[in-house]
Design an enzyme around this catalytic site. Structure first.
Site, mmCIF file in Angstrom:
data_model
loop_
_atom_site.group_PDB
_atom_site.id
_atom_site.type_symbol
_atom_site.label_atom_id
_atom_site.label_comp_id
_atom_site.label_asym_id
_atom_site.label_seq_id
_atom_site.Cartn_x
_atom_site.Cartn_y
_atom_site.Cartn_z
ATOM 1 N N MET A 1 2.478 -27.042 -41.634
ATOM 2 C CA MET A 1 3.410 -25.966 -41.298
ATOM 3 C C MET A 1 4.771 -26.543 -41.687
ATOM 4 S SD MET A 1 1.874 -24.698 -37.629
ATOM 5 C CE MET A 1 3.337 -23.772 -37.237
ATOM 6 N N ILE A 2 5.237 -26.173 -42.858
ATOM 7 C CA ILE A 2 6.412 -26.798 -43.454
ATOM 8 C C ILE A 2 7.671 -26.600 -42.616
ATOM 9 C CG2 ILE A 2 7.924 -26.750 -45.476
ATOM 10 C CD1 ILE A 2 5.341 -25.985 -47.059
ATOM 11 N N CYS A 3 7.828 -25.432 -42.040
ATOM 12 C CA CYS A 3 9.068 -25.143 -41.312
ATOM 13 C C CYS A 3 9.288 -26.080 -40.132
ATOM 14 C CB CYS A 3 9.101 -23.692 -40.860
ATOM 15 S SG CYS A 3 7.702 -23.226 -39.820
ATOM 16 N N VAL A 4 8.205 -26.638 -39.584
ATOM 17 C CA VAL A 4 8.345 -27.546 -38.445
ATOM 18 C C VAL A 4 7.831 -28.956 -38.769
ATOM 19 C CG1 VAL A 4 8.364 -25.794 -36.635
ATOM 20 C CG2 VAL A 4 6.182 -26.678 -37.464
#
Length: 167
Positions: free
Chosen positions: A145-148
């Site tokens: 999960m790239i955003c986190v």
């Protein structure tokens, strides 16, 4: 409305909006801000390779110690988990191109922020990726999960990782 007759025009306009006219004000502001620190005209004396060395080609520390300090384990893993220890060992042995590709996988960027792993915000967090019967963890690939900066790692069978229990 985009049609087959105007799709080429649409693509040209989108590209222009993103990296052309649409970015002109931001590029101008960046150039002006940079010029306050270092005159942009003076940068023309450098080649592209020299600029990369100056501004973004620092060797980052991928040692076991740094990775152990900068990585958070959660949701089924802790820093003593076999999977976490194995991951850290494997990551510490990556060569430069593999490091770049792996960082791209984790963050969508091939370069670290200032501070390397410790500069990631949020920090890299590794969590256990669950599996559903009849499949096993060995049937899954890691995902992110790239955003986190969240790595979902299956708890692979030790022999697949090249490790033996107790070794």
């Amino acid at each position: 409305t985009v049609t087959s007759d105007n799709v080429d025009e649409y693509i040209k306009e989108v590209i222009n909006a993103i990296i052309g006219e649409g970015a002109r004000l931001q590029a101008k502001a960046f150039r002006e801000g940079l010029s306050k620190l270092f005159p942009v005209a003076d940068l023309q004396a450098f080649t592209l390779d020299e600029l990369v060395m100056l501004f973004g080609n620092a060797d980052e520390d991928w040692s076991v110690e740094t990775l152990s300090e900068a990585l958070e384990a959660d949701n089924g893993f802790n820093v003593e988990s076999r999977a976490i220890r194995s991951l850290i060992e494997v990551m510490s042995e990556y060569d430069a191109p593999t490091r770049r590709e792996y960082l791209q996988f984790l963050t969508e960027s091939p370069k670290f922020p200032i501070g390397g792993f410790r500069g990631l915000n949020p920090l890299l967090t590794v969590v256990r990726k669950p599996h559903e019967a009849p499949l096993t963890a060995d049937d899954y690939l890691p995902s992110v999960m790239i955003c986190v900066i969240y790595l979902k790692l299956p708890e692979y069978t030790p022999i697949l990782l090249g490790f033996q229990e107790g070794a």
